[in-house]
Each structure stands twice: as C-alpha cells, then as structure tokens.
Design a protein around this motif. Structure first.
Motif, PDB file in Angstrom:
ATOM      1  N   ARG A  48       0.832  -1.202   0.000  1.00  0.00           N
ATOM      2  CA  ARG A  48       0.000   0.000   0.000  1.00  0.00           C
ATOM      3  C   ARG A  48       0.865   1.250   0.000  1.00  0.00           C
ATOM      4  O   ARG A  48       0.582   2.217  -0.706  1.00  0.00           O
ATOM      5  N   TRP A  49       1.920   1.265   0.794  1.00  0.00           N
ATOM      6  CA  TRP A  49       2.795   2.432   0.854  1.00  0.00           C
ATOM      7  C   TRP A  49       3.481   2.659  -0.483  1.00  0.00           C
ATOM      8  O   TRP A  49       3.573   3.776  -0.972  1.00  0.00           O
ATOM      9  N   TYR A  50       3.972   1.600  -1.093  1.00  0.00           N
ATOM     10  CA  TYR A  50       4.622   1.739  -2.390  1.00  0.00           C
ATOM     11  C   TYR A  50       3.662   2.342  -3.423  1.00  0.00           C
ATOM     12  O   TYR A  50       4.028   3.229  -4.199  1.00  0.00           O
ATOM     13  N   ARG A  51       2.448   1.848  -3.427  1.00  0.00           N
ATOM     14  CA  ARG A  51       1.477   2.365  -4.401  1.00  0.00           C
ATOM     15  C   ARG A  51       1.086   3.801  -4.091  1.00  0.00           C
ATOM     16  O   ARG A  51       0.819   4.592  -4.995  1.00  0.00           O
ATOM     17  N   ASP A  52       1.068   4.140  -2.819  1.00  0.00           N
ATOM     18  CA  ASP A  52       0.807   5.534  -2.452  1.00  0.00           C
ATOM     19  C   ASP A  52       1.943   6.444  -2.914  1.00  0.00           C
ATOM     20  O   ASP A  52       1.716   7.587  -3.332  1.00  0.00           O
ATOM     21  N   LEU A  53       3.170   5.953  -2.828  1.00  0.00           N
ATOM     22  CA  LEU A  53       4.305   6.733  -3.314  1.00  0.00           C
ATOM     23  C   LEU A  53       4.169   7.006  -4.813  1.00  0.00           C
ATOM     24  O   LEU A  53       4.401   8.129  -5.277  1.00  0.00           O
ATOM     25  N   LEU A  86       9.898  11.729  -1.818  1.00  0.00           N
ATOM     26  CA  LEU A  86       9.525  10.817  -2.895  1.00  0.00           C
ATOM     27  C   LEU A  86      10.736  10.068  -3.436  1.00  0.00           C
ATOM     28  O   LEU A  86      10.670   8.862  -3.698  1.00  0.00           O
ATOM     29  N   ARG A  87      11.839  10.780  -3.624  1.00  0.00           N
ATOM     30  CA  ARG A  87      13.044  10.110  -4.117  1.00  0.00           C
ATOM     31  C   ARG A  87      13.472   8.993  -3.163  1.00  0.00           C
ATOM     32  O   ARG A  87      13.820   7.883  -3.588  1.00  0.00           O
TER      33      ARG A  87
END
Length: 947
Positions: free
Chosen positions: A624-629, A658-659
């Motif tokens: 979920r966190w990756y997709r939010d990023l 973000l980076r």
C-alpha cells in the motif's frame, strides 16, 4: 419478418434520421449497382438509404455475400432479411458521434445530416486512423535503397513531408532507425511506421489499451460501422480499412463488458454467458431468435466480437456484476470454444493489471497518442462537419488554421491534443471562447461552464433561473448539487459504459431538498420544473430510459465527482477512501486540478499524506505504501511541480521524500509490486532526479571516493579465480562461448551498479562536449534513467576518459572477463541470480507483457535479479560494451580474432532467456559513425588498466 416488426423498425429509422415514417428521404441519384446482390455504392456520407419492407436497400437485395460466408450456402430469404435488419440497425446506431453533452448549439453540416436538428457528427467523415505503439518495417537497406523517403535522397536529412509524422497520418508516416551492418561498415537503414489498430484486428484476437478519451470506443464503433456497411454491400472509400481487403466481410457485434459482467454474475464464467450477452445485443437491434445466425457466424469465423470497457467492470464482484478477472475468464472460455472468431477487447491502460494480463493471455496493443499529422487531419474535418447560421466554410478554415497553429506552438497543448477527447473539447472551446486552457482540469472546467451557460440563455421565452423562479441566480448555483449527483453516479457506475444511472425519483428528491434549503425556500414544484427543463434543453444530464438519467459523458461525470471530493470538508479522507480503485484515479486528478489555483496547499497535503508510511495510527502494508508513493509522484507531475513551486508549495521537501521512498521501492528484492508498477516507479524517480546514480562531476567524485562501501554506486568484486564461458553440455551456448575456463584477479575491482543512463550521458554532453546518443530525441529511449543506447564503443571510452580526467580516478570499460565474473559470482551461476530461469527477474522479450512495454526500462527495476556483487540489470535491458576484442577463448577448437570488433554482454529488452545468460556474448564494430543499435549501452568499472 412480421409486419409489426417491420413497421417498428421503420419508425425507429425515421426517428434516427429525422424523416417522416412512410416518407423515406430521396435516394441520391446515379447510384451504380452491379448485377446480383453486390451493389458497389458509397453513399455513406451523401444522405440516407431506403430500407424497404423486404429488407432491400435502395431496391437492391443486400446481405447475400455476408450471409453466404456465414452459412456456406445459398440463403433463404428470411435469413437474408435477418442479417440485413441487424446490420442496418447497427450501422444506424453508430453512424453519428453524438454532440449531446458537448455542445447543444452546433449542428451537423446540412450536407451530411439527415435532420437539421441532429446533434451528431458523421463518424466516417471525422474518424482519423488510430495507431498503436507497435511498429512495422516499411523498408530496409542502404542509403541508395531508402533515399527516396528523404530530402535530397539523404537519410541524414529530414523525411519528405509525404512521410513526416508531423504532417501525415500514421499509415504512411515514418520513423526510422539505422544500424551498422554486422558484416561490413556500410550503414543499413530500417524505416518503420506505427502499426494501425485495424491491422492488429486483422491479425487476431487482442486487447487494446488506451488512456481516458484516447479513442478506444470510437475505434470499435468505427470498425463495427465499416463492417456493417460492408455486410450491406456498401463498398467505397469510407468503408476501406487498413489491413483488410476491400471486399472482406465480417458480422460485427459490439458488447459493453459491463453488460457481459452482469451475464457472468448470473450464469458463471463460461462461454455460455458470453453467447447469451451477444444474443441479447443482436435482439436489441430488432432481430428475433438470432441463435442460428450468431452460432454459424462464430463457428465459421465470420463474427467480429468487439468487447468494450473492461475498466468499467467492478474490481470486486457485486450481487449484479462479476468482477473483472471473472469476466475475463468467461471471455477466454468463449474464445477457446470459437477459435476462428476474432475478438477485440478494450480497457484503460492502468486498469489492465498483471493478473488480468495473465488471466487472459492475449496479445496486448496500446493506442499511441495523436501525432501532429493526425491532429492536422482531425481538426479541419471536425470544423467542416459543424455549422450554425453564422458559421461558414471560410470560418471553419480559419479556426482550423488557428487551432493547429496554437497547438504546434505549445508543448503543453500538444500533450493535451494527443488525446482525441481533449482535442475535440479544444475545437469547441476555441469556437466559443477564442482561447484554450493549457491544463486538463481547466479545460474540463471550461467545458462545464460552457454547458451550464446554455442553461442561462433564454430559449423559447425562458431560461433556467426563470424556470426556478430566482432571476438573480445563475446555473453556477447548481454546481454543488450537480457535483454531488456526479459523485453518487460514479459510485454506482451502473450504466453500460461506466456512467452511473440516477433514478428520476432520486434526482427529483435531491432537487427538492436543495430548493427547500434555500432562503427563502422554493416550493415543491420547483424541482419538477427544473427536471423538465433539464430533459428538454440540457445536454449535461441526459434521460436514460423513462425513469433514469446519466451524465452525457463519463469524463464530465468524473470531473464533477472529483470536484465534489476535493471541495468537501474531508478532501484528503475522500482521496484516501477511493485511491485503491482505479475508477477513481481520474476524478482524484481532476478534482486536485480544480482546487489547485485557489488552494495549492490541499494538493501538498494530499501528496504528503500519501508519502507517510503510516495511516492514522497504523503502519501501512508495504505494498500500500509503495502504491501511495507512486500515486503521490504522479499527482505532483500531473499538477506540474514547477507551478506548485511557484505557489509556495514545499516542492523540494516533497520531492526529497519521494526520491527516498521510490528508491526503497526499487531496492526491495522481494519485488512486492509487479513489474509494470516498478517500471512506472522507475520513470517517476527519473523525472524527479534519480539519486541512485551520479550525474554531476561532484557526484561522480563522491561515488568514486566511496567505491565498494554499502549502497555505493560501485560494487566490489573480490579478487580470486572465476569460471568464464559455457560448457559443452549447455544447449543454449554457441561455440564462441566455449570452452569454459578460469581467470584470476589478483586485486579487487569495482563495477557500476547500473548501466550508464541518459542523464549521466547528457551531463557529459553539456559539461564536457561529448556527443549525444543517436536516439536523444526518441521518447521511447531518452527518459533520464533509462540506459543510454545507440552509442559507439569509442564514444563510451571517451565518456570514461572525461570522468577520469575530472575526478583523478581510473574509470574505464570492464573487460568481458571482469564483466562475466561480476555477473556470475564465485559459484559460476548461469544467470546473475542463480542457475534456473525466473520470470520477472530480467527485462526481456519474455517479460514484455508483464512490464507493460516493449522498450528498455529505467535501470534497477528488477532487484530480485541482481548479481551477488550487487550489480543490477546484468541480464536483459541493454547489451553492454566491454573493452575486449572479439576473439575465441583459450583452447577453443576453432580459433578466431577480429580486431575490428568489440564484445558486448548482458542481453537486451528484446532478447530471449537464452541471450541473457551470464556466458552469452555478442559483438559489434567500435568505430564512430551513424547507425548504432537501439540496444547497445555501457556499464563502467573502476580499476587499473588490465595488462
């Protein structure tokens, strides 16, 4: 056909065409016919055709040719009529692109309209060839062979206008690449063009992907209209279609996938569910008992099944609808039963996830954005199909020139005009407003204001404020209510094309409550008067049957739903609640675009919330966190980081976070996300400035100083003895890889973690006077953190010399022995990760569908495939130059040495698993010149020169 059905169909045709029932329009004179059942006519754009009670068009018996193909025998008259009724109704339904909901003032040009009141555009007149991202070879050879395509017959000069994609349509527009002939030094030029959607349909069943408003449905409708006309034996210029012979016939059936999902929910994911849904579509065109017709067409391969809008099927099953994957299982079962039938299925690009790709297993094509050549053809065709009492042909010419000139002069507008729907909206806005917004949400907002403004104009003695009884109002007072209804409609998504169906009682109740809450309250009859006004004059909220409404266009529904979300008190909560459903991605982006001008800090808050690894007090799951990023980075790019910076948003802080987050995502060797999403994350990171790779001289110095340390750009390869080459029992190895032998390194060396990227190469071009890559202007290859390609061996060495000079270190190309030792590791692995092939461990031809593209990908998108030393992309993506001369290994049965060739290693994005083995070798010429491969890149190393 019984008489009552014939009468009903004729009345329906009269309604469609605006002619009186029983008084058909005049048939154009001079229509030639050829004996038997094959008239050769083309009055598709010249007026109406006359359908007689016995299913004859213009007095000629049609449908025999298609019927004979379907049944393989002479037709009974009732069978012929059945075919004709169906095709005639289908062609009539598809003949016009509706203007309703876009513009209620503009009418179809009198020469092409069946009625002066028709709100539609002749599909055949404005349709522009749609191309895919795939390419096909047009010509290949030396300059003498291909020179006639270029100015002064010189391939190093510009394409002639007749082949220039900025001037002409994609069936003749060329792109080209060239490479050195491997057997000599003369360059061979390969000229390609984009593959057309119609050509893909001729090749067999496939999935057609595209962005919102990209033309997917219009492509299917045009294809169906053409084959309906052909089935009626109307052959001519407007029914020619690239990739198909002029006389080929098919029976088209257009099926919205939302309708199929409903059928699957009732019967299960089998072929019968698809057959039942197709049967219902044919019956809806007025053909009773079509089972034999449909079955025979499917069995013999005469049917062309067009399945539209997988993205409008719910992600999760409901009581009335199957989910997407289950619906696809039914499609697959149907395709396996009727193997001769061609099926085209459309879906929005982002909605076609890896599990859907694997569940269907079909070839996938993606619609290419409109080129300037397509824009130049579409705009004048569109304007010349519109006319008002004050709008002349000269004005159409002037507006066409003005719009095209404006688009050509603005990169932002070119990006927007590459989407057919946005280009259509531009034509209308320029006509009405004389200016064009250069932002997608602003463009939709202007269209909404244009439509709402129609309500405020007096027509037949009244306007909307007068109907409501509040002359001091404008239609803008209704925006909050319309936004809420749009949101509720999008939640429901109950119509066949994804628009939400609103019950009449629901709309009337909402209007009643809205008017009752005013000060002073308005009486209960106001809602009924307002609703009647909508029905009679509005093109925004359209009746959908006797008791329900839909928004005229899905895009407008999405825009208003986004406004409702982002103008609410809990805007961030709304985004978080809907972010997991791709149907809400466009409303989120459009809503953020609406609020940005007045509240840019809300955009910042949404991005910052998505960046957080926590949600409330709970830790987000890593996926979920990756997709939010990814979503946060896409929002920033869509809202224009530069504009956000001008609005005093903390862009540096957001981008830094973000980076860091995207770098973690790409370093995660568990590969929690599928390749398509990792590649998307890689491109986003490249646009933000990929901190994994040194670009400036100072960054190179830093990385050279910390070579071999954890996380550094240079990976340490330990001294020792390594096995090189392939054994005799390796079935994939050629003789150049044999015999297997050992090499020893007395000291460590350091190899780059990634292939060299475009950003690194461009820094040399800008700071050190280096030579640009030969594909520096090709958007398929020139993104910042894609591997630099189409560079020569000599150019690669010159780059190393420049960095060495600037830093004082010794940077060079690795020898092929060093490269292979780094890739294999101390245990001599077949692949960098192990001895067995693993899907999703390397960017190769076999992985193309999974990663969602056919070109190279940003470096480091396959962390699970990294070598033991830590180097990424040593299998696939691009071939990499080495320092070594192409020669045989010690002890080879047949010795060879070619001093004019240099070795490349690693394989490429178009390679098979056999070519990305650690032991696989290739070679090319090192000389400077033009025409180097689109898959030749380079990886550098840090070590003293080998002796």
């Amino acid at each position: 056909m019984h008489d009552s059905f014939v009468s009903r169909l004729r009345r329906a045709w009269a309604t469609l065409t605006g002619t009186a029932a029983g008084s058909p329009p005049t048939v154009p004179t001079g229509t030639p016919t050829v004996g038997g059942a094959t008239p050769v006519v083309d009055n598709n754009t010249q007026g109406s055709i006359t359908l007689s009670d016995d299913a004859r068009l213009n007095g000629v018996a049609v449908g025999v040719n298609l019927g004979t193909i379907i049944y393989g025998r002479s037709l009974q008259e009732t069978t012929r009529r059945q075919i004709v009724w169906y095709l005639h109704a289908l062609a009539g339904d598809l003949r016009y692109l509706p203007l309703r909901g876009l513009d209620t003032n503009l009418k179809v040009h009198a020469a092409n309209a069946c009625s002066a009141d028709a709100h539609g555009i002749n599909l055949a007149q404005v349709y522009v060839l749609l191309a895919t991202l795939q390419t096909v070879t047009v010509a290949s050879g030396t300059a003498a062979v291909v020179g006639h395509y270029f100015t002064n017959a010189d391939p190093q000069q510009a394409l002639l206008p007749a082949y220039d994609p900025e001037q002409v349509l994609p069936d003749v527009a060329l792109s080209y690449r060239d490479e050195m002939v491997r057997a000599g030094v003369a360059p061979t030029y390969h000229l390609t063009r984009q593959r057309l959607g119609s050509e893909a349909a001729r090749a067999g069943s496939f999935v057609l992907l595209g962005d919102p408003g990209g033309g997917k449905s219009t492509f299917l409708h045009h294809l169906a209209w053409v084959f309906a006309q052909r089935g009626l034996d109307h052959l001519g210029p407007t029914t020619r279609i690239h990739g198909w012979a002029d006389d080929q016939r098919r029976m088209p059936v257009v099926l919205p996938l939302r309708l199929l999902a409903s059928s699957v929910a009732g019967t299960g994911p089998d072929a019968t569910a698809v057959f039942t849904a197709l049967r219902a579509v044919i019956i809806s065109k007025g053909v009773a008992a079509p089972d034999d017709l449909l079955t025979d067409a499917l069995v013999c391969g005469a049917a062309l099944i067009l399945l539209d809008g997988l993205d409008e099927v719910p992600v999760t099953a409901t009581s009335r609808s199957a989910d997407r994957l289950t619906t696809l299982r039914a499609v697959r079962a149907f395709a396996e039963r009727y193997r001769q039938t061609t099926i085209v299925l459309t879906c929005r690009t982002r909605a076609f996830t890896a599990d859907l790709r694997q569940g269907l297993g079909w070839p996938v094509e993606t619609l290419a954005p409109f080129t300037l050549g397509q824009i130049r053809h579409f705009v004048p065709a569109w304007y010349h199909e519109l006319v008002t009492a004050q709008f002349t042909g000269d004005q159409a010419d002037r507006l066409s020139v003005e719009l095209v000139t404006t688009i050509v002069g603005s990169k932002r507008l070119q990006e927007m005009a590459a989407t057919p729907l946005l280009l259509t909206l531009m034509t209308l806005l320029l006509y009405h407003r004389g200016t064009l917004p250069q932002d997608r949400p602003r463009l939709y907002e202007e269209i909404m204001l244009l439509l709402l403004g129609q309500w405020d104009k007096v027509r037949e003695g009244q306007n909307l404020p007068e109907v409501i009884g509040r002359p001091d109002w404008t239609s803008d007072r209704l925006r909050p209510l319309l936004d809420r209804l749009s949101y509720e409609a999008h939640l429901a998504g109950s119509s066949l094309d994804g628009r939400g169906r609103l019950d009449r009682d629901q709309v009337q109740l909402a209007l009643t409550k809205f008017f009752a809450a005013q000060t002073p309250p308005l009486d209960w009859g106001t809602a009924e008067r307002c609703l009647t006004y909508f029905e009679q004059r509005s093109g925004l909220l359209a009746p959908d049957g006797p008791d329900s409404y839909v928004f005229a266009h899905l895009t407008l529904q999405e825009h208003c739903a986004g406004r409702h979300m982002l103008l609410s008190r809990d805007a961030v909560g709304q985004v978080l609640a809907h972010r997991t459903d791709d149907r809400w991605r466009e409303p989120i982006f459009l809503g953020l675009g609406v609020v940005q001008a007045t509240n840019p800090y809300l955009v910042e808050k949404v991005i910052r919330t998505l960046l957080e690894p926590h949600e409330g007090e709970a830790v987000k799951p890593v996926v979920r966190w990756y997709r939010d990023l990814i979503l946060a980075a896409e929002i920033g790019a869509d809202r224009d980081w530069a504009y956000l910076r001008d609005q005093n948003v903390d862009v540096p802080g957001l981008q830094a976070a973000l980076r860091a987050g995207l770098t973690n995502l790409l370093a995660d060797r568990t590969q929690s996300l599928p390749a398509t999403e990792r590649v998307r994350a890689g491109f986003l990171l490249g646009d933000l400035g990929d901190s994994r790779i040194p670009v400036t001289v100072e960054e190179w110095r830093t990385e050279l100083a910390r070579a071999g340390q954890p996380g550094s750009y240079f990976c340490r390869v330990e001294p020792g003895t390594y096995r090189i080459g392939s054994t005799d029992d390796d079935p994939d190895a050629d003789d150049s890889e044999k015999p297997q032998h050992t090499v020893t390194f007395d000291a460590p060396f350091y190899i780059a973690r990634y292939p060299l990227t475009n950003a690194q190469w461009q820094a040399w071009v800008e700071q050190g006077g280096g030579r640009p890559s030969y594909v520096a202007t090709d958007t398929n290859f020139n993104r910042p953190n894609q591997p630099v390609v189409a560079i020569t061996w000599q150019m690669s060495n010159a780059f190393c010399a420049w960095v060495s000079e600037q830093s004082g270190a010794t940077m060079r190309l690795p020898t092929e022995q060093e490269w292979e030792a780094a890739a294999r590791g101390s245990t001599a692995l077949r692949y960098p990760w192990g001895n067995d092939w693993r899907d999703d461990y390397a960017a190769t031809e076999e992985d193309r569908a999974t990663r969602g593209g056919r070109w190279s990908v940003p470096v480091g998108c396959y962390p699970a495939g990294a070598a033991a030393c830590g180097a990424f992309d040593m299998a696939g993506n691009v071939w990499e130059w080495t320092a070594s001369v192409w020669q045989s290994y010690p002890g080879a049965g047949k010795a060879f040495t070619e001093d004019n060739r240099r070795v490349l290693r690693g394989g490429m994005y178009n390679g098979k698993r056999t070519s990305v083995r650690c032991g696989a070798r290739d070679r090319d010429l090192p000389v400077n010149g033009v025409g180097y491969d689109y898959f030749d890149g380079v990886r550098v190393c840090l070590a003293p020169r080998s002796r």
